[in-house]
Design an enzyme around this catalytic site. Structure first.
Site, PDB file in Angstrom:
ATOM      1  CG  ASP A   1      -2.247   0.334   0.884  1.00 23.18           C
ATOM      2  OD1 ASP A   1      -2.361   1.293   0.665  1.00 23.18           O
ATOM      3  OD2 ASP A   1      -3.387   0.042   1.619  1.00 23.18           O
TER       4      ASP A   1
ATOM      5  CG  ASP B   1      -4.999   5.467   0.989  1.00 21.18           C
ATOM      6  OD1 ASP B   1      -5.245   4.435   0.679  1.00 21.18           O
ATOM      7  OD2 ASP B   1      -4.530   6.658   1.953  1.00 21.18           O
TER       8      ASP B   1
ATOM      9  CD  GLU C   1      -8.734   4.590  -1.971  1.00 25.07           C
ATOM     10  OE1 GLU C   1     -10.017   4.308  -0.801  1.00 25.07           O
ATOM     11  OE2 GLU C   1      -8.126   5.024  -1.164  1.00 25.07           O
TER      12      GLU C   1
ATOM     13  CG  HIS D   1      -8.763  -1.576   3.692  1.00 26.84           C
ATOM     14  ND1 HIS D   1      -8.977  -2.255   2.957  1.00 26.84           N
ATOM     15  CD2 HIS D   1      -9.048  -0.486   4.563  1.00 26.84           C
ATOM     16  CE1 HIS D   1      -7.939  -0.368   2.116  1.00 26.84           C
ATOM     17  NE2 HIS D   1      -8.258  -0.297   3.502  1.00 26.84           N
ATOM     18  CG  ASP D   2     -11.625   1.579   3.299  1.00 31.76           C
ATOM     19  OD1 ASP D   2     -10.926   1.589   4.845  1.00 31.76           O
ATOM     20  OD2 ASP D   2     -10.773   1.965   2.554  1.00 31.76           O
TER      21      ASP D   2
HETATM   22  O1  ISL Z   1     -14.439   4.609   3.606  1.00 35.23           O
HETATM   23  C1  ISL Z   1     -14.625   5.096   3.141  1.00 35.23           C
HETATM   24  C2  ISL Z   1     -16.178   4.717   3.179  1.00 35.23           C
HETATM   25  O2  ISL Z   1     -16.374   5.308   4.146  1.00 35.23           O
HETATM   26  C3  ISL Z   1     -13.580   6.014   1.999  1.00 35.23           C
HETATM   27  O3  ISL Z   1     -14.907   7.616   1.864  1.00 35.23           O
HETATM   28  C4  ISL Z   1     -12.695   6.162   2.368  1.00 35.23           C
HETATM   29  O4  ISL Z   1     -12.095   6.871   3.157  1.00 35.23           O
HETATM   30  C5  ISL Z   1     -11.402   6.556   1.116  1.00 35.23           C
HETATM   31  O5  ISL Z   1     -11.592   5.730   0.120  1.00 35.23           O
HETATM   32  C6  ISL Z   1     -10.460   6.745   1.268  1.00 35.23           C
HETATM   33  O6  ISL Z   1      -9.600   5.313   1.919  1.00 35.23           O
HETATM   34  C7  ISL Z   1      -8.261   5.268   2.150  1.00 35.23           C
HETATM   35  O7  ISL Z   1      -7.931   6.225   2.698  1.00 35.23           O
HETATM   36  C8  ISL Z   1      -8.154   6.412   4.108  1.00 35.23           C
HETATM   37  C9  ISL Z   1      -8.229   5.115   4.605  1.00 35.23           C
HETATM   38  O8  ISL Z   1      -8.583   5.204   6.441  1.00 35.23           O
HETATM   39  C10 ISL Z   1      -8.360   4.182   3.712  1.00 35.23           C
HETATM   40  O9  ISL Z   1      -8.438   2.552   5.605  1.00 35.23           O
HETATM   41  C11 ISL Z   1      -8.078   3.741   2.761  1.00 35.23           C
HETATM   42  O10 ISL Z   1      -8.931   2.425   2.292  1.00 35.23           O
HETATM   43  C12 ISL Z   1      -7.572   7.039   4.223  1.00 35.23           C
HETATM   44  O11 ISL Z   1      -5.939   7.443   4.605  1.00 35.23           O
END
Ligand code: ISL
Ligand code: CA
Length: 564
Positions: free
Chosen positions: A98, A199, A256, A329-330
């Site tokens: 990541d 990310d 992402e 994971h989100d």
């Molecule tokens: O998780 C989300 C919706 O519930 C998204 O808005 C998410 O925050 C967004 O896609 C970004 O995610 C990524 O960056 C974030 C981190 O918290 C997430 O785990 C990651 O996948 C900040 O680094």
């Protein structure tokens, strides 16, 4: 469309904190992953995507990095990582890291320096602004609630943080920052890692005039996303990254990218663009969103979901490459979101896997998805660990928008911790994840849903996923075939074909808990048919059935290979 290894890959996503705890401190770690490499090999995945394992104070579980060149204490050491990489490579499993470079932790050395004084040489590594008329520079709402700006008393300026205040945004306008990022990417690539998941990579370029966002109904904040998502210089930056780093390695990249449509996506992954290989779009993840986004989620409209999936399949065809995912994971568990996690859990977990894995793109399997793991329903807010969940609770309940009960229901449906409960290895205490109390409680359904039981059960979701992966490896039409949606307006059946030379792959999935009739007015022509997979024990019947017209059981899925 040219063929590459990453188009033929199957990725297994690991959230290290919740995967396997090797030293029984309640937290998953690198040695735990090493213990389970054979499991992943056996599943058939060819690459692992690791969520962040770098040094981090864990305000956002590793997405707040304080040292990009070292490993988080709980997860192990650099030596452990080298060991993982070597062992994975011995088994022909690639490792994708990541890359979190939109922001760092506020405990990163750069930020510690940056906030010391306005003339510190790291000041411009971050985005500092003066207040505007006594308030924050813009009204932007943070992804994690509240303002995107935090005031620093000492230097009397605000810094930008799109996520938590412990995640200050890096200033990509500064060439030194970009060079630092390229250097750290090389550090990992030179070690032998095989790619990066980047990310929120489409948020790195901010509109330098920092305009106000349009007020979001119900909030005191504005939506500034159009000033930082797909911002003015994002493609310039990624082209530079490609030239300086990526072009020199055979690495796979997936960005992402929330808020992209296929046109915008092709700017990132168009084969002639020299930017990224793939991206994670979010259209299908937000298909249930309501007034307060995911927190007011509605029920599934399959026609809408089919349109979204089909749009991406069609519009990227021959121009760019899709990534395929139902979970990460989100996100809540797909079985609970689009399937049925009670009566038809086996059937619907397999059906969902089929529907996704027969599409064009690189499939990503999130740990536990291959078992049919489902959402967790903790009664007590205190059992949750996710900063997004807590902040959203504060914002929505304290303001009176949601009652406590409504918010708990929403958390049960969409909270990020649904994905983060420990991987379920067996039916012993803590699901075999750890001998100590895990950092987050296990889902009590581990007694019935775990790898140990599923490995030897022919009918398990796990063995079904193995078959899906095998099919992809054996049949080029699954990787490269051209997609076409059938029965566009059917509210219950998701059916499509994939065509390559004289082969037609027909996938038919029933998304409902009722029996459904599949019927094609425009018959498919073929010389011979083969049933590749089905999630019911009706192999003989399915073989005799007319492929243009048959009855589907609840959540049934079938895949036929037709030869013209
Ligand atoms: O998780 C989300 C919706 O519930 C998204 O808005 C998410 O925050 C967004 O896609 C970004 O995610 C990524 O960056 C974030 C981190 O918290 C997430 O785990 C990651 O996948 C900040 O680094
Ligand atoms: Ca551990």
């Amino acid at each position: 469309m040219n063929k590459t290894w990453w188009k033929e890959a199957v990725v297994y996503q690991i959230y290290p904190r919740s995967f396997k705890d090797s030293n029984n401190d309640g937290i998953g770690d690198i040695n735990g992953i090493i213990e389970k490499l054979d499991y992943i090999k056996n599943l058939g995945a060819t690459m692992i995507w690791l969520n962040p394992i770098y040094k981090s104070p864990n305000d956002d579980n590793g997405y707040d990095i304080s040292d990009y060149r070292d490993i988080m204490d709980e997860f192990g050491t650099l030596e452990d990582f080298n060991n993982l990489l070597e062992k994975a490579h011995e088994k022909d499993i690639k490792i994708m890291m990541d890359l979190v470079v939109n922001h760092t932790s506020d405990e990163h050395e750069w930020f510690k320096e940056s906030k010391k004084s306005r003339d510190n040489k790291y000041r411009d590594y971050y985005i500092w602004k003066k207040s505007k008329d006594g308030v924050a520079p813009t009204n932007w709402h943070s992804f994690f609630g509240g303002s995107t700006w935090e005031y620093d008393e000492n230097t009397e300026e605000y810094y930008l943080h799109l996520f938590s205040k412990k995640q200050p945004d890096l200033n990509w306008e500064n060439p030194k920052v970009r060079q630092e990022v390229y250097d750290l990417m090389k550090f990992w690539l030179d070690k032998g890692v095989d790619g990066f998941r980047m990310d929120v990579i489409n948020a790195i370029s901010k509109d330098q005039s920092y305009p106000e966002g349009t007020i979001i109904e119900g909030y005191n904040y504005g939506d500034g996303s159009k000033y930082y998502i797909n911002g003015p210089k994002v493609h310039e930056f990624l082209k530079e990254m490609n030239k300086e780093v990526l072009s020199k390695y055979d690495a796979a990249t997936v960005g992402e990218t929330p808020n992209v449509d296929p046109d915008e996506a092709l700017k990132y992954v168009g084969e002639d663009r020299d930017e990224l290989n793939m991206l994670f779009q979010f259209d299908h993840m937000s298909v249930l969103d309501g007034k307060y986004g995911k927190w007011s989620s509605t029920s599934l409209d399959l026609v809408k979901l089919k349109n979204i999936m089909s749009k991406w399949q069609t519009e990227l065809y021959n121009k760019g490459w899709n990534s395929l995912y139902w979970n990460n994971h989100d996100q809540p568990r797909v079985l609970s979101r689009f399937g049925d996690d009670t009566k038809y859990k086996l059937e619907s977990a397999k059906m969902l896997g089929t529907c996704l894995h027969m599409m064009q793109g690189t499939p990503y399997i999130y740990q536990g998805e291959e078992l049919g793991m489902s959402n967790v329903y903790f009664d007590n807010l205190k059992d949750y660990k996710d900063i997004e969940t807590f902040n959203a609770y504060k914002e929505l309940v304290d303001s009176g928008i949601f009652t406590h009960k409504e918010m708990m229901d929403a958390i049960h449906k969409v909270g990020r911790d649904n994905a983060r409960t420990p991987m379920q290895w067996n039916n012993s205490e803590n699901a075999g994840f750890s001998k100590a109390k895990p950092w987050i409680a296990v889902n009590p359904n581990y007694k019935n849903i775990n790898t140990k039981d599923q490995i030897n059960d022919e009918n398990s979701v796990l063995n079904y996923y193995k078959k899906l992966i095998k099919l992809r490896k054996k049949n080029e039409v699954i990787v490269y075939g051209k997609y076409k949606l059938l029965l566009e307006n059917d509210k219950n059946i998701f059916a499509y074909t994939r065509t390559l030379a004289n082969e037609v792959l027909l996938t038919v999935c029933n998304f409902s808990s009722e029996s459904q009739k599949f019927y094609l007015k425009n018959n498919l022509d073929f010389l011979s048919k083969k049933l590749l997979i089905t999630n019911y024990n009706n192999y003989n019947k399915a073989l005799i059935d007319d492929v243009n017209s048959f009855q589907l059981n609840p959540y049934e899925a079938r895949v036929y290979l037709l030869t013209k």
